[in-house]
Write an enzyme that holds these catalytic residues in place. Structure first.
Site, PDB file in Angstrom:
ATOM      1  N   LYS A   1       0.884  -1.102   0.043  1.00  0.00           N
ATOM      2  CA  LYS A   1       0.032   0.092  -0.014  1.00  0.00           C
ATOM      3  C   LYS A   1       0.952   1.299  -0.018  1.00  0.00           C
ATOM      4  O   LYS A   1       1.634   1.446   1.071  1.00  0.00           O
ATOM      5  CB  LYS A   1      -0.859   0.023   1.375  1.00  0.00           C
TER       6      LYS A   1
ATOM      7  N   GLU B   1      10.559   0.949   9.855  1.00  0.00           N
ATOM      8  CA  GLU B   1      11.626   2.117   9.534  1.00  0.00           C
ATOM      9  C   GLU B   1      10.876   3.162  10.008  1.00  0.00           C
ATOM     10  O   GLU B   1       9.906   3.797   9.266  1.00  0.00           O
ATOM     11  CB  GLU B   1      11.837   2.077   8.180  1.00  0.00           C
TER      12      GLU B   1
ATOM     13  N   CYS C   1      13.678  10.960   6.340  1.00  0.00           N
ATOM     14  CA  CYS C   1      13.676  10.338   7.726  1.00  0.00           C
ATOM     15  C   CYS C   1      15.042  10.672   8.331  1.00  0.00           C
ATOM     16  O   CYS C   1      15.168  10.608   9.936  1.00  0.00           O
ATOM     17  CB  CYS C   1      13.172   9.275   7.849  1.00  0.00           C
TER      18      CYS C   1
ATOM     19  N   GLU D   1      10.182  15.632  15.267  1.00  0.00           N
ATOM     20  CA  GLU D   1      10.564  15.721  13.704  1.00  0.00           C
ATOM     21  C   GLU D   1       9.868  16.996  13.043  1.00  0.00           C
ATOM     22  O   GLU D   1       8.603  16.732  12.757  1.00  0.00           O
ATOM     23  CB  GLU D   1      10.199  14.375  13.161  1.00  0.00           C
TER      24      GLU D   1
HETATM   25  P1  NAP Z   1       2.542   7.974   8.030  1.00  0.00           P
HETATM   26  O1  NAP Z   1       1.524   8.725   8.476  1.00  0.00           O
HETATM   27  O2  NAP Z   1       2.941   6.981   9.193  1.00  0.00           O
HETATM   28  O3  NAP Z   1       2.168   7.096   6.645  1.00  0.00           O
HETATM   29  C1  NAP Z   1       2.956   6.058   6.232  1.00  0.00           C
HETATM   30  C2  NAP Z   1       2.298   4.805   5.589  1.00  0.00           C
HETATM   31  O4  NAP Z   1       1.263   4.603   6.507  1.00  0.00           O
HETATM   32  C3  NAP Z   1       1.408   5.511   4.435  1.00  0.00           C
HETATM   33  O5  NAP Z   1       1.196   4.681   3.570  1.00  0.00           O
HETATM   34  C4  NAP Z   1       0.143   5.808   5.333  1.00  0.00           C
HETATM   35  O6  NAP Z   1      -1.252   5.883   4.259  1.00  0.00           O
HETATM   36  C5  NAP Z   1      -0.186   4.595   6.094  1.00  0.00           C
HETATM   37  N1  NAP Z   1      -1.051   4.834   7.369  1.00  0.00           N
HETATM   38  C6  NAP Z   1      -1.279   5.617   7.997  1.00  0.00           C
HETATM   39  N2  NAP Z   1      -2.001   5.536   8.983  1.00  0.00           N
HETATM   40  C7  NAP Z   1      -2.212   4.156   8.931  1.00  0.00           C
HETATM   41  C8  NAP Z   1      -3.066   3.352   9.648  1.00  0.00           C
HETATM   42  N3  NAP Z   1      -3.754   3.838  10.896  1.00  0.00           N
HETATM   43  N4  NAP Z   1      -3.153   2.198   9.384  1.00  0.00           N
HETATM   44  C9  NAP Z   1      -2.499   1.701   8.231  1.00  0.00           C
HETATM   45  N5  NAP Z   1      -1.779   2.389   7.460  1.00  0.00           N
HETATM   46  C10 NAP Z   1      -1.618   3.490   7.823  1.00  0.00           C
HETATM   47  O7  NAP Z   1       3.939   8.642   7.737  1.00  0.00           O
HETATM   48  P2  NAP Z   1       4.165   9.830   6.622  1.00  0.00           P
HETATM   49  O8  NAP Z   1       3.824  11.004   7.189  1.00  0.00           O
HETATM   50  O9  NAP Z   1       3.454   9.392   5.449  1.00  0.00           O
HETATM   51  O10 NAP Z   1       5.728   9.768   6.600  1.00  0.00           O
HETATM   52  C11 NAP Z   1       6.788  10.470   7.171  1.00  0.00           C
HETATM   53  C12 NAP Z   1       7.244   9.498   8.363  1.00  0.00           C
HETATM   54  O11 NAP Z   1       7.865   8.458   7.746  1.00  0.00           O
HETATM   55  C13 NAP Z   1       8.318  10.404   9.047  1.00  0.00           C
HETATM   56  O12 NAP Z   1       8.050  10.149  10.452  1.00  0.00           O
HETATM   57  C14 NAP Z   1       9.559   9.793   8.727  1.00  0.00           C
HETATM   58  O13 NAP Z   1      10.497  10.018   9.446  1.00  0.00           O
HETATM   59  C15 NAP Z   1       9.283   8.486   8.358  1.00  0.00           C
HETATM   60  N6  NAP Z   1      10.150   7.829   7.429  1.00  0.00           N
HETATM   61  C16 NAP Z   1      10.883   6.894   7.937  1.00  0.00           C
HETATM   62  C17 NAP Z   1      12.010   6.183   7.106  1.00  0.00           C
HETATM   63  C18 NAP Z   1      12.910   5.295   7.633  1.00  0.00           C
HETATM   64  O14 NAP Z   1      13.521   4.536   6.863  1.00  0.00           O
HETATM   65  N7  NAP Z   1      12.943   5.031   9.114  1.00  0.00           N
HETATM   66  C19 NAP Z   1      12.059   6.641   5.662  1.00  0.00           C
HETATM   67  C20 NAP Z   1      11.003   7.630   5.340  1.00  0.00           C
HETATM   68  C21 NAP Z   1      10.391   8.201   6.089  1.00  0.00           C
HETATM   69  P3  NAP Z   1      -1.444   7.491   3.841  1.00  0.00           P
HETATM   70  O15 NAP Z   1      -0.559   8.284   3.299  1.00  0.00           O
HETATM   71  O16 NAP Z   1      -2.638   7.132   3.144  1.00  0.00           O
HETATM   72  O17 NAP Z   1      -1.908   8.200   5.115  1.00  0.00           O
END
Ligand code: NAP
Length: 491
Positions: free
Chosen positions: A180, A258, A292, A389
Site C-alpha cells: 500500500k 523504519e 527520515c 521531527e
Molecule cells: P505515516 O503517516 O506513518 O504514513 C506511512 C504509511 O502508513 C502511508 O502509506 C500511510 O497511508 C499509512 N498509514 C497511515 N496511518 C495508517 C493506519 N492507521 N493504518 C494503516 N496504514 C496507515 O507517515 P508519513 O507522514 O507518510 O511519512 C513520514 C514519516 O515517515 C516520518 O516520520 C519519517 O521519518 C518516516 N520515514 C522513515 C523512514 C525510515 O527509513 N526510517 C523513511 C522515510 C520516512 P496514507 O499516506 O494514505 O496516510
C-alpha cells in the site's frame, strides 16, 4: 506531466497481474503539491481489494519461492534494466506527485533501482550453514527460507525508493508482496510495478493496492488480521508503526519498522567548517527537509557557533526555491498544507521562546506549499523542534560547550535513526561514533544512504535493516536440519 511513455501512468490497483478498479469504481485524486492541480485519479481500494491481493500473493508464493535463485535474480535484473530505461519518466512522475526537484528525483530513481540491482545479485548468494556436528553420526545444517506473503506499507517522501527497498529483498528471498503506497504518491509505485510485470515477474508476485488516507486503515487492517501475511514491513511515522506492531501480535507476524527520526548534526570546534556546511545542506535540506534521516537538531560547539551559523545562512540563502518544472530548482514544495503548518508552528514556537531567525522563517512568496529555507539561532531544548521531527526546511542551531554535553544532547531523544558529526580528531571520531545511540552515523559526511549499507534505526526509530548483505535476512526464516543415522553400522 510530460512523459515519453504516457501509459506508465496507471490508475488502478495491480492484483494478480490485472489492473483492477475498486469494486464500486471509487477513486481518489492525486495532486501536484507545487500548485494543487489534479494529476489524475486512482482507484481508492478497500477491504475487498486488500483480500484479493493476499489471495493472489498467497497463490503465487509456491511458484515464486520454488524458482531457482538464479531465475529470480535474472528477473530482478531485468526489472532494474527497465527502471533505468525509463529513468527520466519515473523521475518526472516522482516530481509531479511528490514535488522534489528533477535532480533529486533522478537520484531517487537511481537509488531505488540500486536496491533492485543489489538484491538481484544477493539472491544468488543466499547461503546456508553447515555446523560442526556434536555427535559422530549427525550432520547439522541451516537453510534459509522465505517467510511467505509480505505486506509493505510506505510513505510519500521517497515514493520509489521506499517501496523498491522492500520489494527487492522480499522477492530475492522468494516472498511475494502486497503493497500500500501513500495516498499522496501512488503513481510512482504503480509505474514501477508495471515495469516489473514487463520484466517478466509473474502475476500475483507483486500486488499494489492504492488507497486514500481515509481507507488506508481498512486495507491494512485486512492484512494485519490475515494469518497468511507472515511479515509486515513498514516505513512511516512512529505512532503508526507502534499501532501496526501491536496489531501484528495477533498473528505474530515478523516485523520491520523504519520509523521517524530526530537526527542530531554535531559540529565540533575542530571541524572543517566548509565541509560541515556542505554536509548540513544535504543532511538538512535534501527533499526540502522531508527525509527520515534529516538533521533535525544542529548542535554547534561554542567556539565555531557564530562562524558556522553565518556560513550556513549564506549557503542556504543560495538554494533556489521553485517547482520541479524549473530546471534550476533545488528546493521544492512541502507535501501538503499539514506539513507547512507544522514547520510554521515550530518556527513560531521557537521564536516565542527566544530563538532568532537568521534566514527565512515564513511561507514562501511562491505560495501554496512552499516554505522559505530557514536557519534559526539561539535555539534551546524547551522548544518543540527539539523533541519533534520538523520534516521541513528548518535548520535550528543549538549551542554546546563540551563533547560530553553534545553526546548527551544528541542522545536525549526516544528516537535513534541517524546522527552526523564533524570533527578532525581521530580519538573523538571513535568515541562519539560509539556513544551515539542510533543505527547510522555520518562522520564528516551528510549523505549516508546507499544500497550497500544496512539502513535502519534503534530505540523508537524501529528495527530491521534495509539494503546490504543483512537486508534479505528480514524476509527469511532460518531452518535447522538435523540429519541423524549417518554412522557406519559396521563400525
Ligand atoms: P505515516 O503517516 O506513518 O504514513 C506511512 C504509511 O502508513 C502511508 O502509506 C500511510 O497511508 C499509512 N498509514 C497511515 N496511518 C495508517 C493506519 N492507521 N493504518 C494503516 N496504514 C496507515 O507517515 P508519513 O507522514 O507518510 O511519512 C513520514 C514519516 O515517515 C516520518 O516520520 C519519517 O521519518 C518516516 N520515514 C522513515 C523512514 C525510515 O527509513 N526510517 C523513511 C522515510 C520516512 P496514507 O499516506 O494514505 O496516510
Amino acid at each position: 506531466m510530460k512523459l515519453e511513455r504516457l501509459n506508465l501512468v496507471e490508475n488502478n490497483a495491480l492484483i494478480n497481474g490485472a489492473w483492477t478498479q475498486e469494486a464500486s469504481g471509487r477513486v481518489f485524486p492525486v495532486l501536484n503539491p507545487a500548485d494543487g492541480t489534479l494529476l489524475t485519479e486512482v482507484a481508492d481500494c478497500g477491504a475487498v481489494e486488500a483480500k484479493a491481493a493476499v489471495d493472489a500473493a498467497n497463490k503465487a508464493f509456491p511458484l515464486w519461492s520454488g524458482k531457482l535463485h538464479k531465475e529470480r535474480a535474472q528477473l530482478l535484473r531485468r526489472w532494474f534494466d527497465l527502471l533505468m530505461v525509463h529513468r527520466e519518466d519515473l523521475a518526472r512522475l516522482i516530481s509531479s506527485e511528490q514535488g522534489k526537484c528533477m535532480a533529486e528525483s533522478r537520484g531517487e530513481v537511481d537509488y531505488g533501482a540500486a536496491y533492485v540491482e543489489w538484491f538481484a545479485e544477493e539472491a544468488k548468494r543466499d547461503y546456508g550453514d553447515v555446523i560442526p556436528e556434536p555427535l559422530k553420526d549427525r550432520k547439522v545444517i541451516v537453510i534459509r527460507q522465505p517467510v511467505g506473503v509480505v505486506a509493505c506499507i510506505t510513505p510519500w517522501n521517497f515514493p520509489i525508493a521506499m517501496i523498491a527497498r522492500k520489494i527487492a529483498p522480499a522477492l530475492a528471498a522468494g516472498c511475494t508482496v502486497v503493497c500500500k503506497p501513500a495516498e499522496d504518491t501512488p503513481l510512482s509505485s504503480l509505474a514501477i510495478a508495471k515495469l516489473a510485470e514487463e520484466a517478466g515477474i509473474p502475476p500475483g508476485v507483486i500486488n499494489i493496492v492504492p488507497a486514500s488516507r481515509q481507507r488506508a486503515a481498512e486495507v491494512v487492517d485486512v492484512w494485519l488480521a490475515d494469518g497468511r501475511v507472515r511479515k509486515l514491513t513498514f516505513t512511516g511515522s512512529t505512532p503508526v508503526g507502534k499501532h501496526l506492531a501491536r496489531e501484528s501480535a495477533n498473528t505474530l507476524k515478523r516485523l520491520s519498522m523504519e520509523l521517524g527520526g530526530n537526527a542530531p548534526f554535531i559540529v565540533f570546534d575542530d571541524a572543517d567548517l566548509d565541509a560541515a556546511v556542505e554536509g548540513a545542506l544535504v543532511a538538512k535540506f535534501r527533499n526540502s527537509g522531508q527525509t527520515c534521516v534529516c538533521a533535525n537538531r544542529l548542535l554547534v560547539q561554542d567556539g565555531v557557533y557564530d562562524a558556522f551559523a553565518a556560513k550556513l545562512a549564506l549557503a542556504v540563502a543560495k538554494l533556489k526555491v521553485a517547482p520541479a518544472t524549473d530546471p534550476d530548482a533545488e528546493q521544492g514544495p512541502l507535501i501538503n498544507e499539514k506539513a507547512i503548518a507544522k514547520v510554521e508552528d515550530h518556527v513560531q514556537d521557537a521564536v516565542s521562546k527566544g530563538a532568532k531567525v537568521l534566514l527565512g522563517g515564513k511561507r514562501h512568496a511562491l505560495g501554496g506549499n512552499f516554505f522559505e529555507p530557514t536557519v534559526l539561532i539561539d535555539v534551546t531544548t524547551e522548544m518543540k523542534l527539539c523533541s519533534e521531527e520538523t520534516f521541513g526546511p528548518l535548520a535550528p542551531l543549538f549551542r554546546f560547550k563540551t563533547e560530553a554535553e553534545a553526546v548527551a544532547l544528541a542522545n536525549d531523544t526516544p528516537f535513534g535513526l541517524a546522527a552526523y558529526f564533524y570533527s578532525k580528531d581521530l580519538g573523538r571520531v571513535w568515541r562519539v561514533a560509539e556513544e551515539l545511540q542510533v543505527g547510522m552515523v555520518g562522520i564528516n559526511e551528510g549523505r549516508i544512504s546507499t544500497e550497500v549499507a544496512p539502513f535502519g534505526g534503534i530505540k523508537e526509530s524501529g528495527y530491521g535493516r534495509e539494503g546490504s548483505k543483512y537486508g534479505m535476512e528480514d524476509y527469511q526464516y532460518i531452518k535447522y536440519l538435523c540429519m541423524g543415522g549417518l554412522g557406519d553400522p559396521t563400525n
